[in-house]
Motif scaffolding. Structure first.
Motif, PDB file in Angstrom:
ATOM      1  N   ILE A 106      36.857  77.883  40.310  1.00  0.00           N
ATOM      2  CA  ILE A 106      37.269  78.417  41.604  1.00  0.00           C
ATOM      3  C   ILE A 106      37.409  77.251  42.581  1.00  0.00           C
ATOM      4  N   LYS A 107      38.583  77.127  43.157  1.00  0.00           N
ATOM      5  CA  LYS A 107      38.814  76.032  44.103  1.00  0.00           C
ATOM      6  C   LYS A 107      37.850  76.143  45.279  1.00  0.00           C
ATOM      7  N   SER A 108      37.305  75.029  45.673  1.00  0.00           N
ATOM      8  CA  SER A 108      36.353  74.876  46.781  1.00  0.00           C
ATOM      9  C   SER A 108      34.941  75.309  46.410  1.00  0.00           C
ATOM     10  N   ILE A 109      34.750  75.857  45.197  1.00  0.00           N
ATOM     11  CA  ILE A 109      33.422  76.292  44.762  1.00  0.00           C
ATOM     12  C   ILE A 109      32.861  75.356  43.690  1.00  0.00           C
ATOM     13  N   ASN A 110      33.604  75.169  42.606  1.00  0.00           N
ATOM     14  CA  ASN A 110      33.080  74.321  41.527  1.00  0.00           C
ATOM     15  C   ASN A 110      34.119  73.393  40.912  1.00  0.00           C
ATOM     16  N   TYR A 133      38.030  75.943  29.989  1.00  0.00           N
ATOM     17  CA  TYR A 133      38.138  76.056  31.442  1.00  0.00           C
ATOM     18  C   TYR A 133      39.029  77.246  31.781  1.00  0.00           C
ATOM     19  N   GLN A 134      38.571  78.093  32.702  1.00  0.00           N
ATOM     20  CA  GLN A 134      39.338  79.284  33.042  1.00  0.00           C
ATOM     21  C   GLN A 134      39.549  79.375  34.553  1.00  0.00           C
ATOM     22  N   PRO A 135      40.719  78.926  35.037  1.00  0.00           N
ATOM     23  CA  PRO A 135      41.034  79.114  36.455  1.00  0.00           C
ATOM     24  C   PRO A 135      40.885  80.582  36.833  1.00  0.00           C
ATOM     25  N   VAL A 136      40.269  80.823  37.964  1.00  0.00           N
ATOM     26  CA  VAL A 136      39.866  82.175  38.333  1.00  0.00           C
ATOM     27  C   VAL A 136      41.060  83.123  38.427  1.00  0.00           C
ATOM     28  N   SER A 137      40.840  84.343  37.961  1.00  0.00           N
ATOM     29  CA  SER A 137      41.803  85.421  38.138  1.00  0.00           C
ATOM     30  C   SER A 137      41.354  86.235  39.344  1.00  0.00           C
ATOM     31  N   LEU A 138      42.194  86.279  40.362  1.00  0.00           N
ATOM     32  CA  LEU A 138      41.827  86.950  41.613  1.00  0.00           C
ATOM     33  C   LEU A 138      42.282  88.402  41.555  1.00  0.00           C
ATOM     34  N   THR A 139      41.338  89.318  41.506  1.00  0.00           N
ATOM     35  CA  THR A 139      41.675  90.737  41.448  1.00  0.00           C
ATOM     36  C   THR A 139      41.250  91.411  42.749  1.00  0.00           C
ATOM     37  N   ARG A 141      42.349  93.099  46.628  1.00  0.00           N
ATOM     38  CA  ARG A 141      43.099  92.602  47.777  1.00  0.00           C
ATOM     39  C   ARG A 141      42.343  91.483  48.476  1.00  0.00           C
ATOM     40  N   MET A 142      43.087  90.497  48.935  1.00  0.00           N
ATOM     41  CA  MET A 142      42.496  89.458  49.776  1.00  0.00           C
ATOM     42  C   MET A 142      43.589  88.830  50.625  1.00  0.00           C
ATOM     43  N   LYS A 143      43.173  88.279  51.732  1.00  0.00           N
ATOM     44  CA  LYS A 143      44.126  87.676  52.652  1.00  0.00           C
ATOM     45  C   LYS A 143      44.715  86.406  52.050  1.00  0.00           C
ATOM     46  N   LYS A 144      45.898  86.041  52.548  1.00  0.00           N
ATOM     47  CA  LYS A 144      46.603  84.881  52.022  1.00  0.00           C
ATOM     48  C   LYS A 144      45.748  83.624  52.106  1.00  0.00           C
ATOM     49  N   GLN A 145      45.054  83.445  53.230  1.00  0.00           N
ATOM     50  CA  GLN A 145      44.247  82.233  53.378  1.00  0.00           C
ATOM     51  C   GLN A 145      43.085  82.195  52.387  1.00  0.00           C
ATOM     52  N   GLU A 146      42.584  83.375  52.008  1.00  0.00           N
ATOM     53  CA  GLU A 146      41.528  83.413  50.992  1.00  0.00           C
ATOM     54  C   GLU A 146      42.076  83.039  49.623  1.00  0.00           C
ATOM     55  N   ARG A 147      43.269  83.552  49.305  1.00  0.00           N
ATOM     56  CA  ARG A 147      43.890  83.189  48.030  1.00  0.00           C
ATOM     57  C   ARG A 147      44.125  81.685  47.960  1.00  0.00           C
ATOM     58  N   LYS A 149      42.486  79.439  49.463  1.00  0.00           N
ATOM     59  CA  LYS A 149      41.202  78.741  49.407  1.00  0.00           C
ATOM     60  C   LYS A 149      40.635  78.719  47.993  1.00  0.00           C
ATOM     61  N   TYR A 150      40.808  79.830  47.254  1.00  0.00           N
ATOM     62  CA  TYR A 150      40.135  79.965  45.962  1.00  0.00           C
ATOM     63  C   TYR A 150      41.042  79.775  44.752  1.00  0.00           C
TER      64      TYR A 150
END
Length: 397
Positions: A106-110, A133-139, A141-147, A149-150
């Protein structure tokens, strides 16, 4: 096993946490008796840390390796099993049970610890067979800035690994998974038996093999000393010869005599005889020969599961990781998880039971099995088998 043209013979047991099932070794044994060659256990590894005998029991039952969650080399990035993972590794070492480390990135986390994860794996290269390595799958709803960020992509991860290993694993060491298809085609033509073909979409994954030089202790990617493009093109030529009726032993002799021309011996890691491993894997092509290649190497994989923001039907149609459901359906991984209300939630509701039902059936409180984090407080649970083991702390250096 009903899949065609190649019956499925590789299976992962997942959850939840499968090691909460006391009958897990028996489940593994039953699967093995059904003719499944490769059985993998998706786990956080905590119960194997607390009970080292469990690793041996699972190995004896037929388990091939662990697929172990491992998100970083610090308590902050990996609170799930940072303190327990070294004990799990030691349990598996004693049982000769291989491990695949599985970081969700997860970007900005690890994402700053991808190189550290690789160094931890290298220090345990005798038992760690791979990192997935598994880039996070974002499931959801989330705001554009959150997407922004992560979200992190495969190229992003590859760049970070290059930076964090000081170029030891450069970005050009990686190749798309389906580029290995010439290997499958050659083995299929040589053995006259259908084989698995990793024909997934190129955007789904990337990988490379690395070998440790016994003198310098550096990791050397296979692309640093092997002309893979030339080797794959040569395999395509030999496949055409086999399919046109050329005697397979003549083709094998040509392959063996030509193989070393694709390997730069002066760049090959000290202590490695790659041509011998490749001859065994490609010409013998039994489970043991292929296994020897993976024991001597460490595979670095990158798998980016889809989410609701990038769902692609073509990728789903070419998926090679499937869920087998209790009603005997085979569902692509990203279909099952990305839109959970269509598949996962319905299946869990249909076949799952409530906590109350479980407690009534088993005559105990589910909470009684709750892990209280004793190892992360520097203590050991009463009767745990790891209390006498000295373990070095996890670091990323």
């Amino acid at each position: 096993k009903a899949e065609r043209p190649v019956p499925g013979n590789s299976l992962q047991i997942t959850g939840g946490e499968p090691t909460l099932r006391p009958e897990l070794p028996e489940i593994v044994k039953i699967i093995k008796e059904e003719g499944v060659d490769h059985i993998q256990l998706n786990t956080n590894g905590i119960n194997l840390a607390l009970n080292p005998n469990l690793a041996m029991e699972l190995r004896d039952a037929g388990l091939s390796n662990l697929y172990m969650s491992f998100d970083g080399v610090s308590p902050k990035t990996n609170p799930k099993n940072h303190w327990e993972a070294p004990y799990t590794v030691e349990s598996c070492r004693k049982a000769n049970l291989g491990i695949v480390l599985v970081p969700t990135v997860i970007k900005s986390i690890n994402d700053h610890e991808l190189g550290g994860i690789l160094r931890f794996a290298q220090r345990n290269i005798d038992i760690v067979r791979a990192i997935s390595y598994q880039p996070v799958s974002l499931t959801g709803r989330m705001k554009k800035q959150e997407r922004e960020k992560y979200r992190i992509t495969i190229p992003d991860c590859i760049e970070r690994i290059e930076e964090q290993t000081n170029g030891e694993i450069p970005r050009d060491a990686w190749f798309p998974v389906p580029s290995c298809s010439p290997v499958t085609h050659f083995v299929e033509a040589f053995t006259k038996r259908p084989q698995y073909e990793l024909s997934i979409h190129f955007a789904c994954g990337a990988g490379t093999y690395v070998f440790e030089d016994k003198n310098t202790k550096k990791l050397v990617p296979i692309t640093s000393f092997v002309d893979l493009k030339g080797l794959f093109e040569y395999l395509d030529e030999k496949t055409d010869e086999l399919n046109s009726g050329t005697n397979k032993y003549l083709v094998a002799a040509k392959f063996i005599s030509k193989l070393n021309s694709f390997i730069e011996k002066d760049k090959q890691p000290a202590g490695l005889n790659l041509s011998k491993l490749l001859v065994g894997a490609l010409l013998k092509h039994d489970y043991s020969s292929v296994g020897q290649f993976h024991i001597r190497s460490m595979f670095l994989g990158m798998m980016h599961f889809q989410d609701k923001y990038n769902q692609d039907e073509e990728r789903l149609q070419r998926c090679d990781i499937h869920y087998l459901t209790p009603d005997m359906r085979i569902i692509p991984f990203c279909s099952f998880n990305v839109i959970p209300e269509w598949y996962r939630d319905r299946i869990q509701k249909k076949y799952g039971i409530s906590v109350d039902e479980w407690e009534k059936k088993n005559g105990e409180k589910l909470e009684a099995r709750l892990y209280r984090g004793t190892l992360r407080r520097g203590k050991h649970a009463d009767g745990c088998g790891c209390s006498s083991v000295h373990i070095e702390p996890i670091t990323g250096t």
